[in-house]
Design a protein around this motif. Structure first.
Motif, PDB file in Angstrom:
ATOM      1  N   ASN A  67       0.865  -1.178   0.000  1.00 27.56           N
ATOM      2  CA  ASN A  67       0.000   0.000   0.000  1.00 27.56           C
ATOM      3  C   ASN A  67       0.897   1.222   0.000  1.00 27.56           C
ATOM      4  OD1 ASN A  67      -1.397   2.238   1.836  1.00 27.56           O
ATOM      5  ND2 ASN A  67      -2.957   1.109   0.711  1.00 27.56           N
ATOM      6  N   VAL A  68       0.616   2.176  -0.894  1.00 23.21           N
ATOM      7  CA  VAL A  68       1.471   3.350  -1.068  1.00 23.21           C
ATOM      8  C   VAL A  68       0.645   4.623  -0.971  1.00 23.21           C
ATOM      9  CG1 VAL A  68       3.041   4.536  -2.669  1.00 23.21           C
ATOM     10  CG2 VAL A  68       2.970   2.045  -2.627  1.00 23.21           C
ATOM     11  N   LYS A  69       1.193   5.615  -0.264  1.00 23.75           N
ATOM     12  CA  LYS A  69       0.636   6.965  -0.240  1.00 23.75           C
ATOM     13  C   LYS A  69       1.739   7.904  -0.683  1.00 23.75           C
ATOM     14  CE  LYS A  69      -2.366   6.002   3.664  1.00 23.75           C
ATOM     15  NZ  LYS A  69      -2.661   6.294   5.061  1.00 23.75           N
ATOM     16  N   ALA A  70       1.422   8.784  -1.655  1.00 20.43           N
ATOM     17  CA  ALA A  70       2.439   9.684  -2.198  1.00 20.43           C
ATOM     18  C   ALA A  70       1.779  10.978  -2.648  1.00 20.43           C
ATOM     19  CB  ALA A  70       3.167   9.033  -3.363  1.00 20.43           C
ATOM     20  N   PRO A  74       0.698  16.756 -10.975  1.00 22.93           N
ATOM     21  CA  PRO A  74      -0.064  15.865 -11.866  1.00 22.93           C
ATOM     22  C   PRO A  74       0.793  15.205 -12.946  1.00 22.93           C
ATOM     23  CG  PRO A  74      -1.300  17.871 -11.459  1.00 22.93           C
ATOM     24  CD  PRO A  74       0.054  18.071 -10.833  1.00 22.93           C
ATOM     25  N   GLU A  75       1.711  15.943 -13.558  1.00 23.75           N
ATOM     26  CA  GLU A  75       2.541  15.341 -14.608  1.00 23.75           C
ATOM     27  C   GLU A  75       3.474  14.270 -14.046  1.00 23.75           C
ATOM     28  OE1 GLU A  75       4.265  19.524 -13.737  1.00 23.75           O
ATOM     29  OE2 GLU A  75       2.279  18.659 -14.030  1.00 23.75           O
ATOM     30  N   ASN A  76       3.911  14.429 -12.794  1.00 22.83           N
ATOM     31  CA  ASN A  76       4.758  13.418 -12.161  1.00 22.83           C
ATOM     32  C   ASN A  76       3.950  12.170 -11.808  1.00 22.83           C
ATOM     33  OD1 ASN A  76       6.754  15.307 -12.431  1.00 22.83           O
ATOM     34  ND2 ASN A  76       6.876  15.806 -10.265  1.00 22.83           N
ATOM     35  N   VAL A  77       2.709  12.376 -11.373  1.00 24.41           N
ATOM     36  CA  VAL A  77       1.830  11.238 -11.099  1.00 24.41           C
ATOM     37  C   VAL A  77       1.594  10.447 -12.389  1.00 24.41           C
ATOM     38  CG1 VAL A  77      -0.512  10.576 -10.404  1.00 24.41           C
ATOM     39  CG2 VAL A  77       0.733  12.319  -9.091  1.00 24.41           C
ATOM     40  N   ALA A  78       1.350  11.160 -13.492  1.00 21.51           N
ATOM     41  CA  ALA A  78       1.140  10.490 -14.785  1.00 21.51           C
ATOM     42  C   ALA A  78       2.379   9.704 -15.200  1.00 21.51           C
ATOM     43  CB  ALA A  78       0.776  11.523 -15.850  1.00 21.51           C
ATOM     44  N   ARG A  79       3.569  10.297 -15.035  1.00 22.13           N
ATOM     45  CA  ARG A  79       4.813   9.593 -15.382  1.00 22.13           C
ATOM     46  C   ARG A  79       5.011   8.354 -14.512  1.00 22.13           C
ATOM     47  NH1 ARG A  79       8.007  14.322 -14.970  1.00 22.13           N
ATOM     48  NH2 ARG A  79       9.273  13.187 -13.475  1.00 22.13           N
ATOM     49  N   ASN A  95      -7.336  -0.498  -5.882  1.00 19.67           N
ATOM     50  CA  ASN A  95      -7.744   0.432  -4.813  1.00 19.67           C
ATOM     51  C   ASN A  95      -7.095   1.807  -4.963  1.00 19.67           C
ATOM     52  OD1 ASN A  95      -9.247  -1.663  -3.627  1.00 19.67           O
ATOM     53  ND2 ASN A  95      -7.444  -2.376  -2.525  1.00 19.67           N
ATOM     54  N   LEU A  96      -7.256   2.404  -6.107  1.00 19.93           N
ATOM     55  CA  LEU A  96      -6.623   3.681  -6.420  1.00 19.93           C
ATOM     56  C   LEU A  96      -7.506   4.855  -6.016  1.00 19.93           C
ATOM     57  CD1 LEU A  96      -4.542   5.469  -7.948  1.00 19.93           C
ATOM     58  CD2 LEU A  96      -5.865   4.994 -10.018  1.00 19.93           C
ATOM     59  N   SER A  97      -6.911   5.834  -5.348  1.00 23.00           N
ATOM     60  CA  SER A  97      -7.602   7.105  -5.133  1.00 23.00           C
ATOM     61  C   SER A  97      -6.616   8.237  -5.412  1.00 23.00           C
ATOM     62  CB  SER A  97      -8.189   7.203  -3.720  1.00 23.00           C
ATOM     63  OG  SER A  97      -7.243   7.627  -2.799  1.00 23.00           O
ATOM     64  N   ILE A  98      -7.116   9.248  -6.130  1.00 28.65           N
ATOM     65  CA  ILE A  98      -6.321  10.431  -6.459  1.00 28.65           C
ATOM     66  C   ILE A  98      -7.135  11.641  -6.037  1.00 28.65           C
ATOM     67  CG2 ILE A  98      -5.232  11.787  -8.287  1.00 28.65           C
ATOM     68  CD1 ILE A  98      -5.011   9.220  -9.930  1.00 28.65           C
ATOM     69  N   ASN A  99      -6.526  12.487  -5.224  1.00 31.02           N
ATOM     70  CA  ASN A  99      -7.219  13.677  -4.726  1.00 31.02           C
ATOM     71  C   ASN A  99      -6.291  14.877  -4.775  1.00 31.02           C
ATOM     72  OD1 ASN A  99      -9.790  12.496  -3.698  1.00 31.02           O
ATOM     73  ND2 ASN A  99      -8.355  11.290  -2.486  1.00 31.02           N
ATOM     74  N   PRO A 100      -6.862  16.075  -4.955  1.00 21.72           N
ATOM     75  CA  PRO A 100      -6.017  17.278  -4.862  1.00 21.72           C
ATOM     76  C   PRO A 100      -5.619  17.493  -3.412  1.00 21.72           C
ATOM     77  CG  PRO A 100      -8.311  17.890  -5.145  1.00 21.72           C
ATOM     78  CD  PRO A 100      -8.250  16.389  -5.244  1.00 21.72           C
ATOM     79  N   ASN A 101      -4.389  17.911  -3.206  1.00 22.37           N
ATOM     80  CA  ASN A 101      -3.970  18.298  -1.863  1.00 22.37           C
ATOM     81  C   ASN A 101      -4.674  19.589  -1.492  1.00 22.37           C
ATOM     82  OD1 ASN A 101      -2.272  16.248  -1.114  1.00 22.37           O
ATOM     83  ND2 ASN A 101      -0.411  17.281  -1.756  1.00 22.37           N
ATOM     84  N   GLU A 114       0.686  35.591  -4.618  1.00 20.99           N
ATOM     85  CA  GLU A 114       0.101  34.384  -4.052  1.00 20.99           C
ATOM     86  C   GLU A 114      -0.092  33.346  -5.154  1.00 20.99           C
ATOM     87  OE1 GLU A 114      -4.052  33.638  -2.016  1.00 20.99           O
ATOM     88  OE2 GLU A 114      -2.734  34.856  -0.770  1.00 20.99           O
ATOM     89  N   THR A 115       0.627  32.244  -5.033  1.00 22.49           N
ATOM     90  CA  THR A 115       0.453  31.127  -5.964  1.00 22.49           C
ATOM     91  C   THR A 115       0.123  29.901  -5.120  1.00 22.49           C
ATOM     92  OG1 THR A 115       2.783  30.523  -5.897  1.00 22.49           O
ATOM     93  CG2 THR A 115       2.107  32.059  -7.622  1.00 22.49           C
ATOM     94  N   TYR A 116      -0.343  28.867  -5.762  1.00 28.06           N
ATOM     95  CA  TYR A 116      -0.724  27.658  -5.045  1.00 28.06           C
ATOM     96  C   TYR A 116      -0.050  26.446  -5.659  1.00 28.06           C
ATOM     97  CZ  TYR A 116      -4.346  30.411  -2.825  1.00 28.06           C
ATOM     98  OH  TYR A 116      -5.010  31.357  -2.089  1.00 28.06           O
ATOM     99  N   ASP A 117       0.329  25.521  -4.774  1.00 28.40           N
ATOM    100  CA  ASP A 117       0.827  24.237  -5.254  1.00 28.40           C
ATOM    101  C   ASP A 117      -0.347  23.448  -5.799  1.00 28.40           C
ATOM    102  OD1 ASP A 117       3.502  24.564  -4.630  1.00 28.40           O
ATOM    103  OD2 ASP A 117       3.214  23.897  -2.565  1.00 28.40           O
ATOM    104  N   ASN A 118      -0.121  22.703  -6.837  1.00 29.29           N
ATOM    105  CA  ASN A 118      -1.169  21.900  -7.449  1.00 29.29           C
ATOM    106  C   ASN A 118      -0.915  20.416  -7.256  1.00 29.29           C
ATOM    107  OD1 ASN A 118      -2.681  24.061  -8.511  1.00 29.29           O
ATOM    108  ND2 ASN A 118      -1.091  24.340 -10.049  1.00 29.29           N
ATOM    109  N   ASP A 119      -0.303  20.048  -6.156  1.00 25.92           N
ATOM    110  CA  ASP A 119       0.016  18.648  -5.900  1.00 25.92           C
ATOM    111  C   ASP A 119      -1.236  17.791  -5.804  1.00 25.92           C
ATOM    112  OD1 ASP A 119       2.694  19.185  -5.838  1.00 25.92           O
ATOM    113  OD2 ASP A 119       2.980  18.663  -3.736  1.00 25.92           O
ATOM    114  N   LEU A 120      -1.050  16.549  -6.212  1.00 27.80           N
ATOM    115  CA  LEU A 120      -2.076  15.535  -6.026  1.00 27.80           C
ATOM    116  C   LEU A 120      -1.610  14.585  -4.934  1.00 27.80           C
ATOM    117  CD1 LEU A 120      -2.875  14.593  -9.733  1.00 27.80           C
ATOM    118  CD2 LEU A 120      -4.227  16.059  -8.202  1.00 27.80           C
ATOM    119  N   SER A 121      -2.565  14.021  -4.243  1.00 28.98           N
ATOM    120  CA  SER A 121      -2.297  12.988  -3.255  1.00 28.98           C
ATOM    121  C   SER A 121      -2.845  11.683  -3.818  1.00 28.98           C
ATOM    122  CB  SER A 121      -2.999  13.356  -1.946  1.00 28.98           C
ATOM    123  OG  SER A 121      -2.815  12.337  -0.999  1.00 28.98           O
ATOM    124  N   ILE A 122      -2.009  10.645  -3.857  1.00 27.82           N
ATOM    125  CA  ILE A 122      -2.468   9.362  -4.368  1.00 27.82           C
ATOM    126  C   ILE A 122      -2.314   8.292  -3.290  1.00 27.82           C
ATOM    127  CG2 ILE A 122      -1.950   9.922  -6.767  1.00 27.82           C
ATOM    128  CD1 ILE A 122       0.521   8.107  -6.582  1.00 27.82           C
TER     129      ILE A 122
END
Length: 135
Positions: A67-70, A74-79, A95-101, A114-122
């Motif tokens: 089981n992995v949480k990372a 988005p482009e890194n998740v796709a790669r 059992n995959l889930s992908i959510n915005p942080n 003001e900028t925002y990180d667009n990381d995803l949590s998987i």
């Protein structure tokens, strides 16, 4: 071609798709976990946690699962998923889930703006099959 030759040929093909026997000591899951962590890091993901699950013995193989949480862009998740699909021996995802942080202001990259990180949590289970008697 005799029966022994056919069995040998079939086993050789299977060996390229499954992990080699690691001696039945439970090392297979730990080795799978290390490989997944390397794949994630090489694709720019940050591992939040990973847990080796108990191997599931089948007839001549064992099903190893991690089981992995990372998190990552988005482009890194796709790669990462592309590298999983091309990995040999075969890796499978369930059992995959992908959510915005939660959006966090990132003032370090653009001070005063003001900028925002667009990381995803998987979160996902990755499994592979391992050759050998697991008893």
């Amino acid at each position: 071609m005799g029966d022994a030759d056919r069995v040998g040929t079939a086993f050789a093909k299977l060996a390229g798709l499954a992990l080699a026997d690691s001696g039945g000591s439970g090392r297979g899951g730990a080795l799978l976990q290390q490989e997944i962590r390397k794949l994630a890091a090489s694709n720019g993901l940050t591992i939040i946690g990973s847990e080796v699950q108990e191997p599931e013995p089948l007839e001549d193989v064992a099903k190893l699962r991690v089981n992995v949480k990372a998190t990552g862009l988005p482009e890194n998740v796709a790669r990462f998923f592309q590298s999983l699909s091309g990995y040999r021996p075969l890796l499978f995802v369930s059992n995959l889930s992908i959510n915005p942080n939660q959006r966090q202001p990132n003032t370090l990259r653009s001070p005063g703006r003001e900028t925002y990180d667009n990381d995803l949590s998987i979160q996902l289970d990755i499994y592979a099959y391992q050759l050998g008697d697991m008893e």
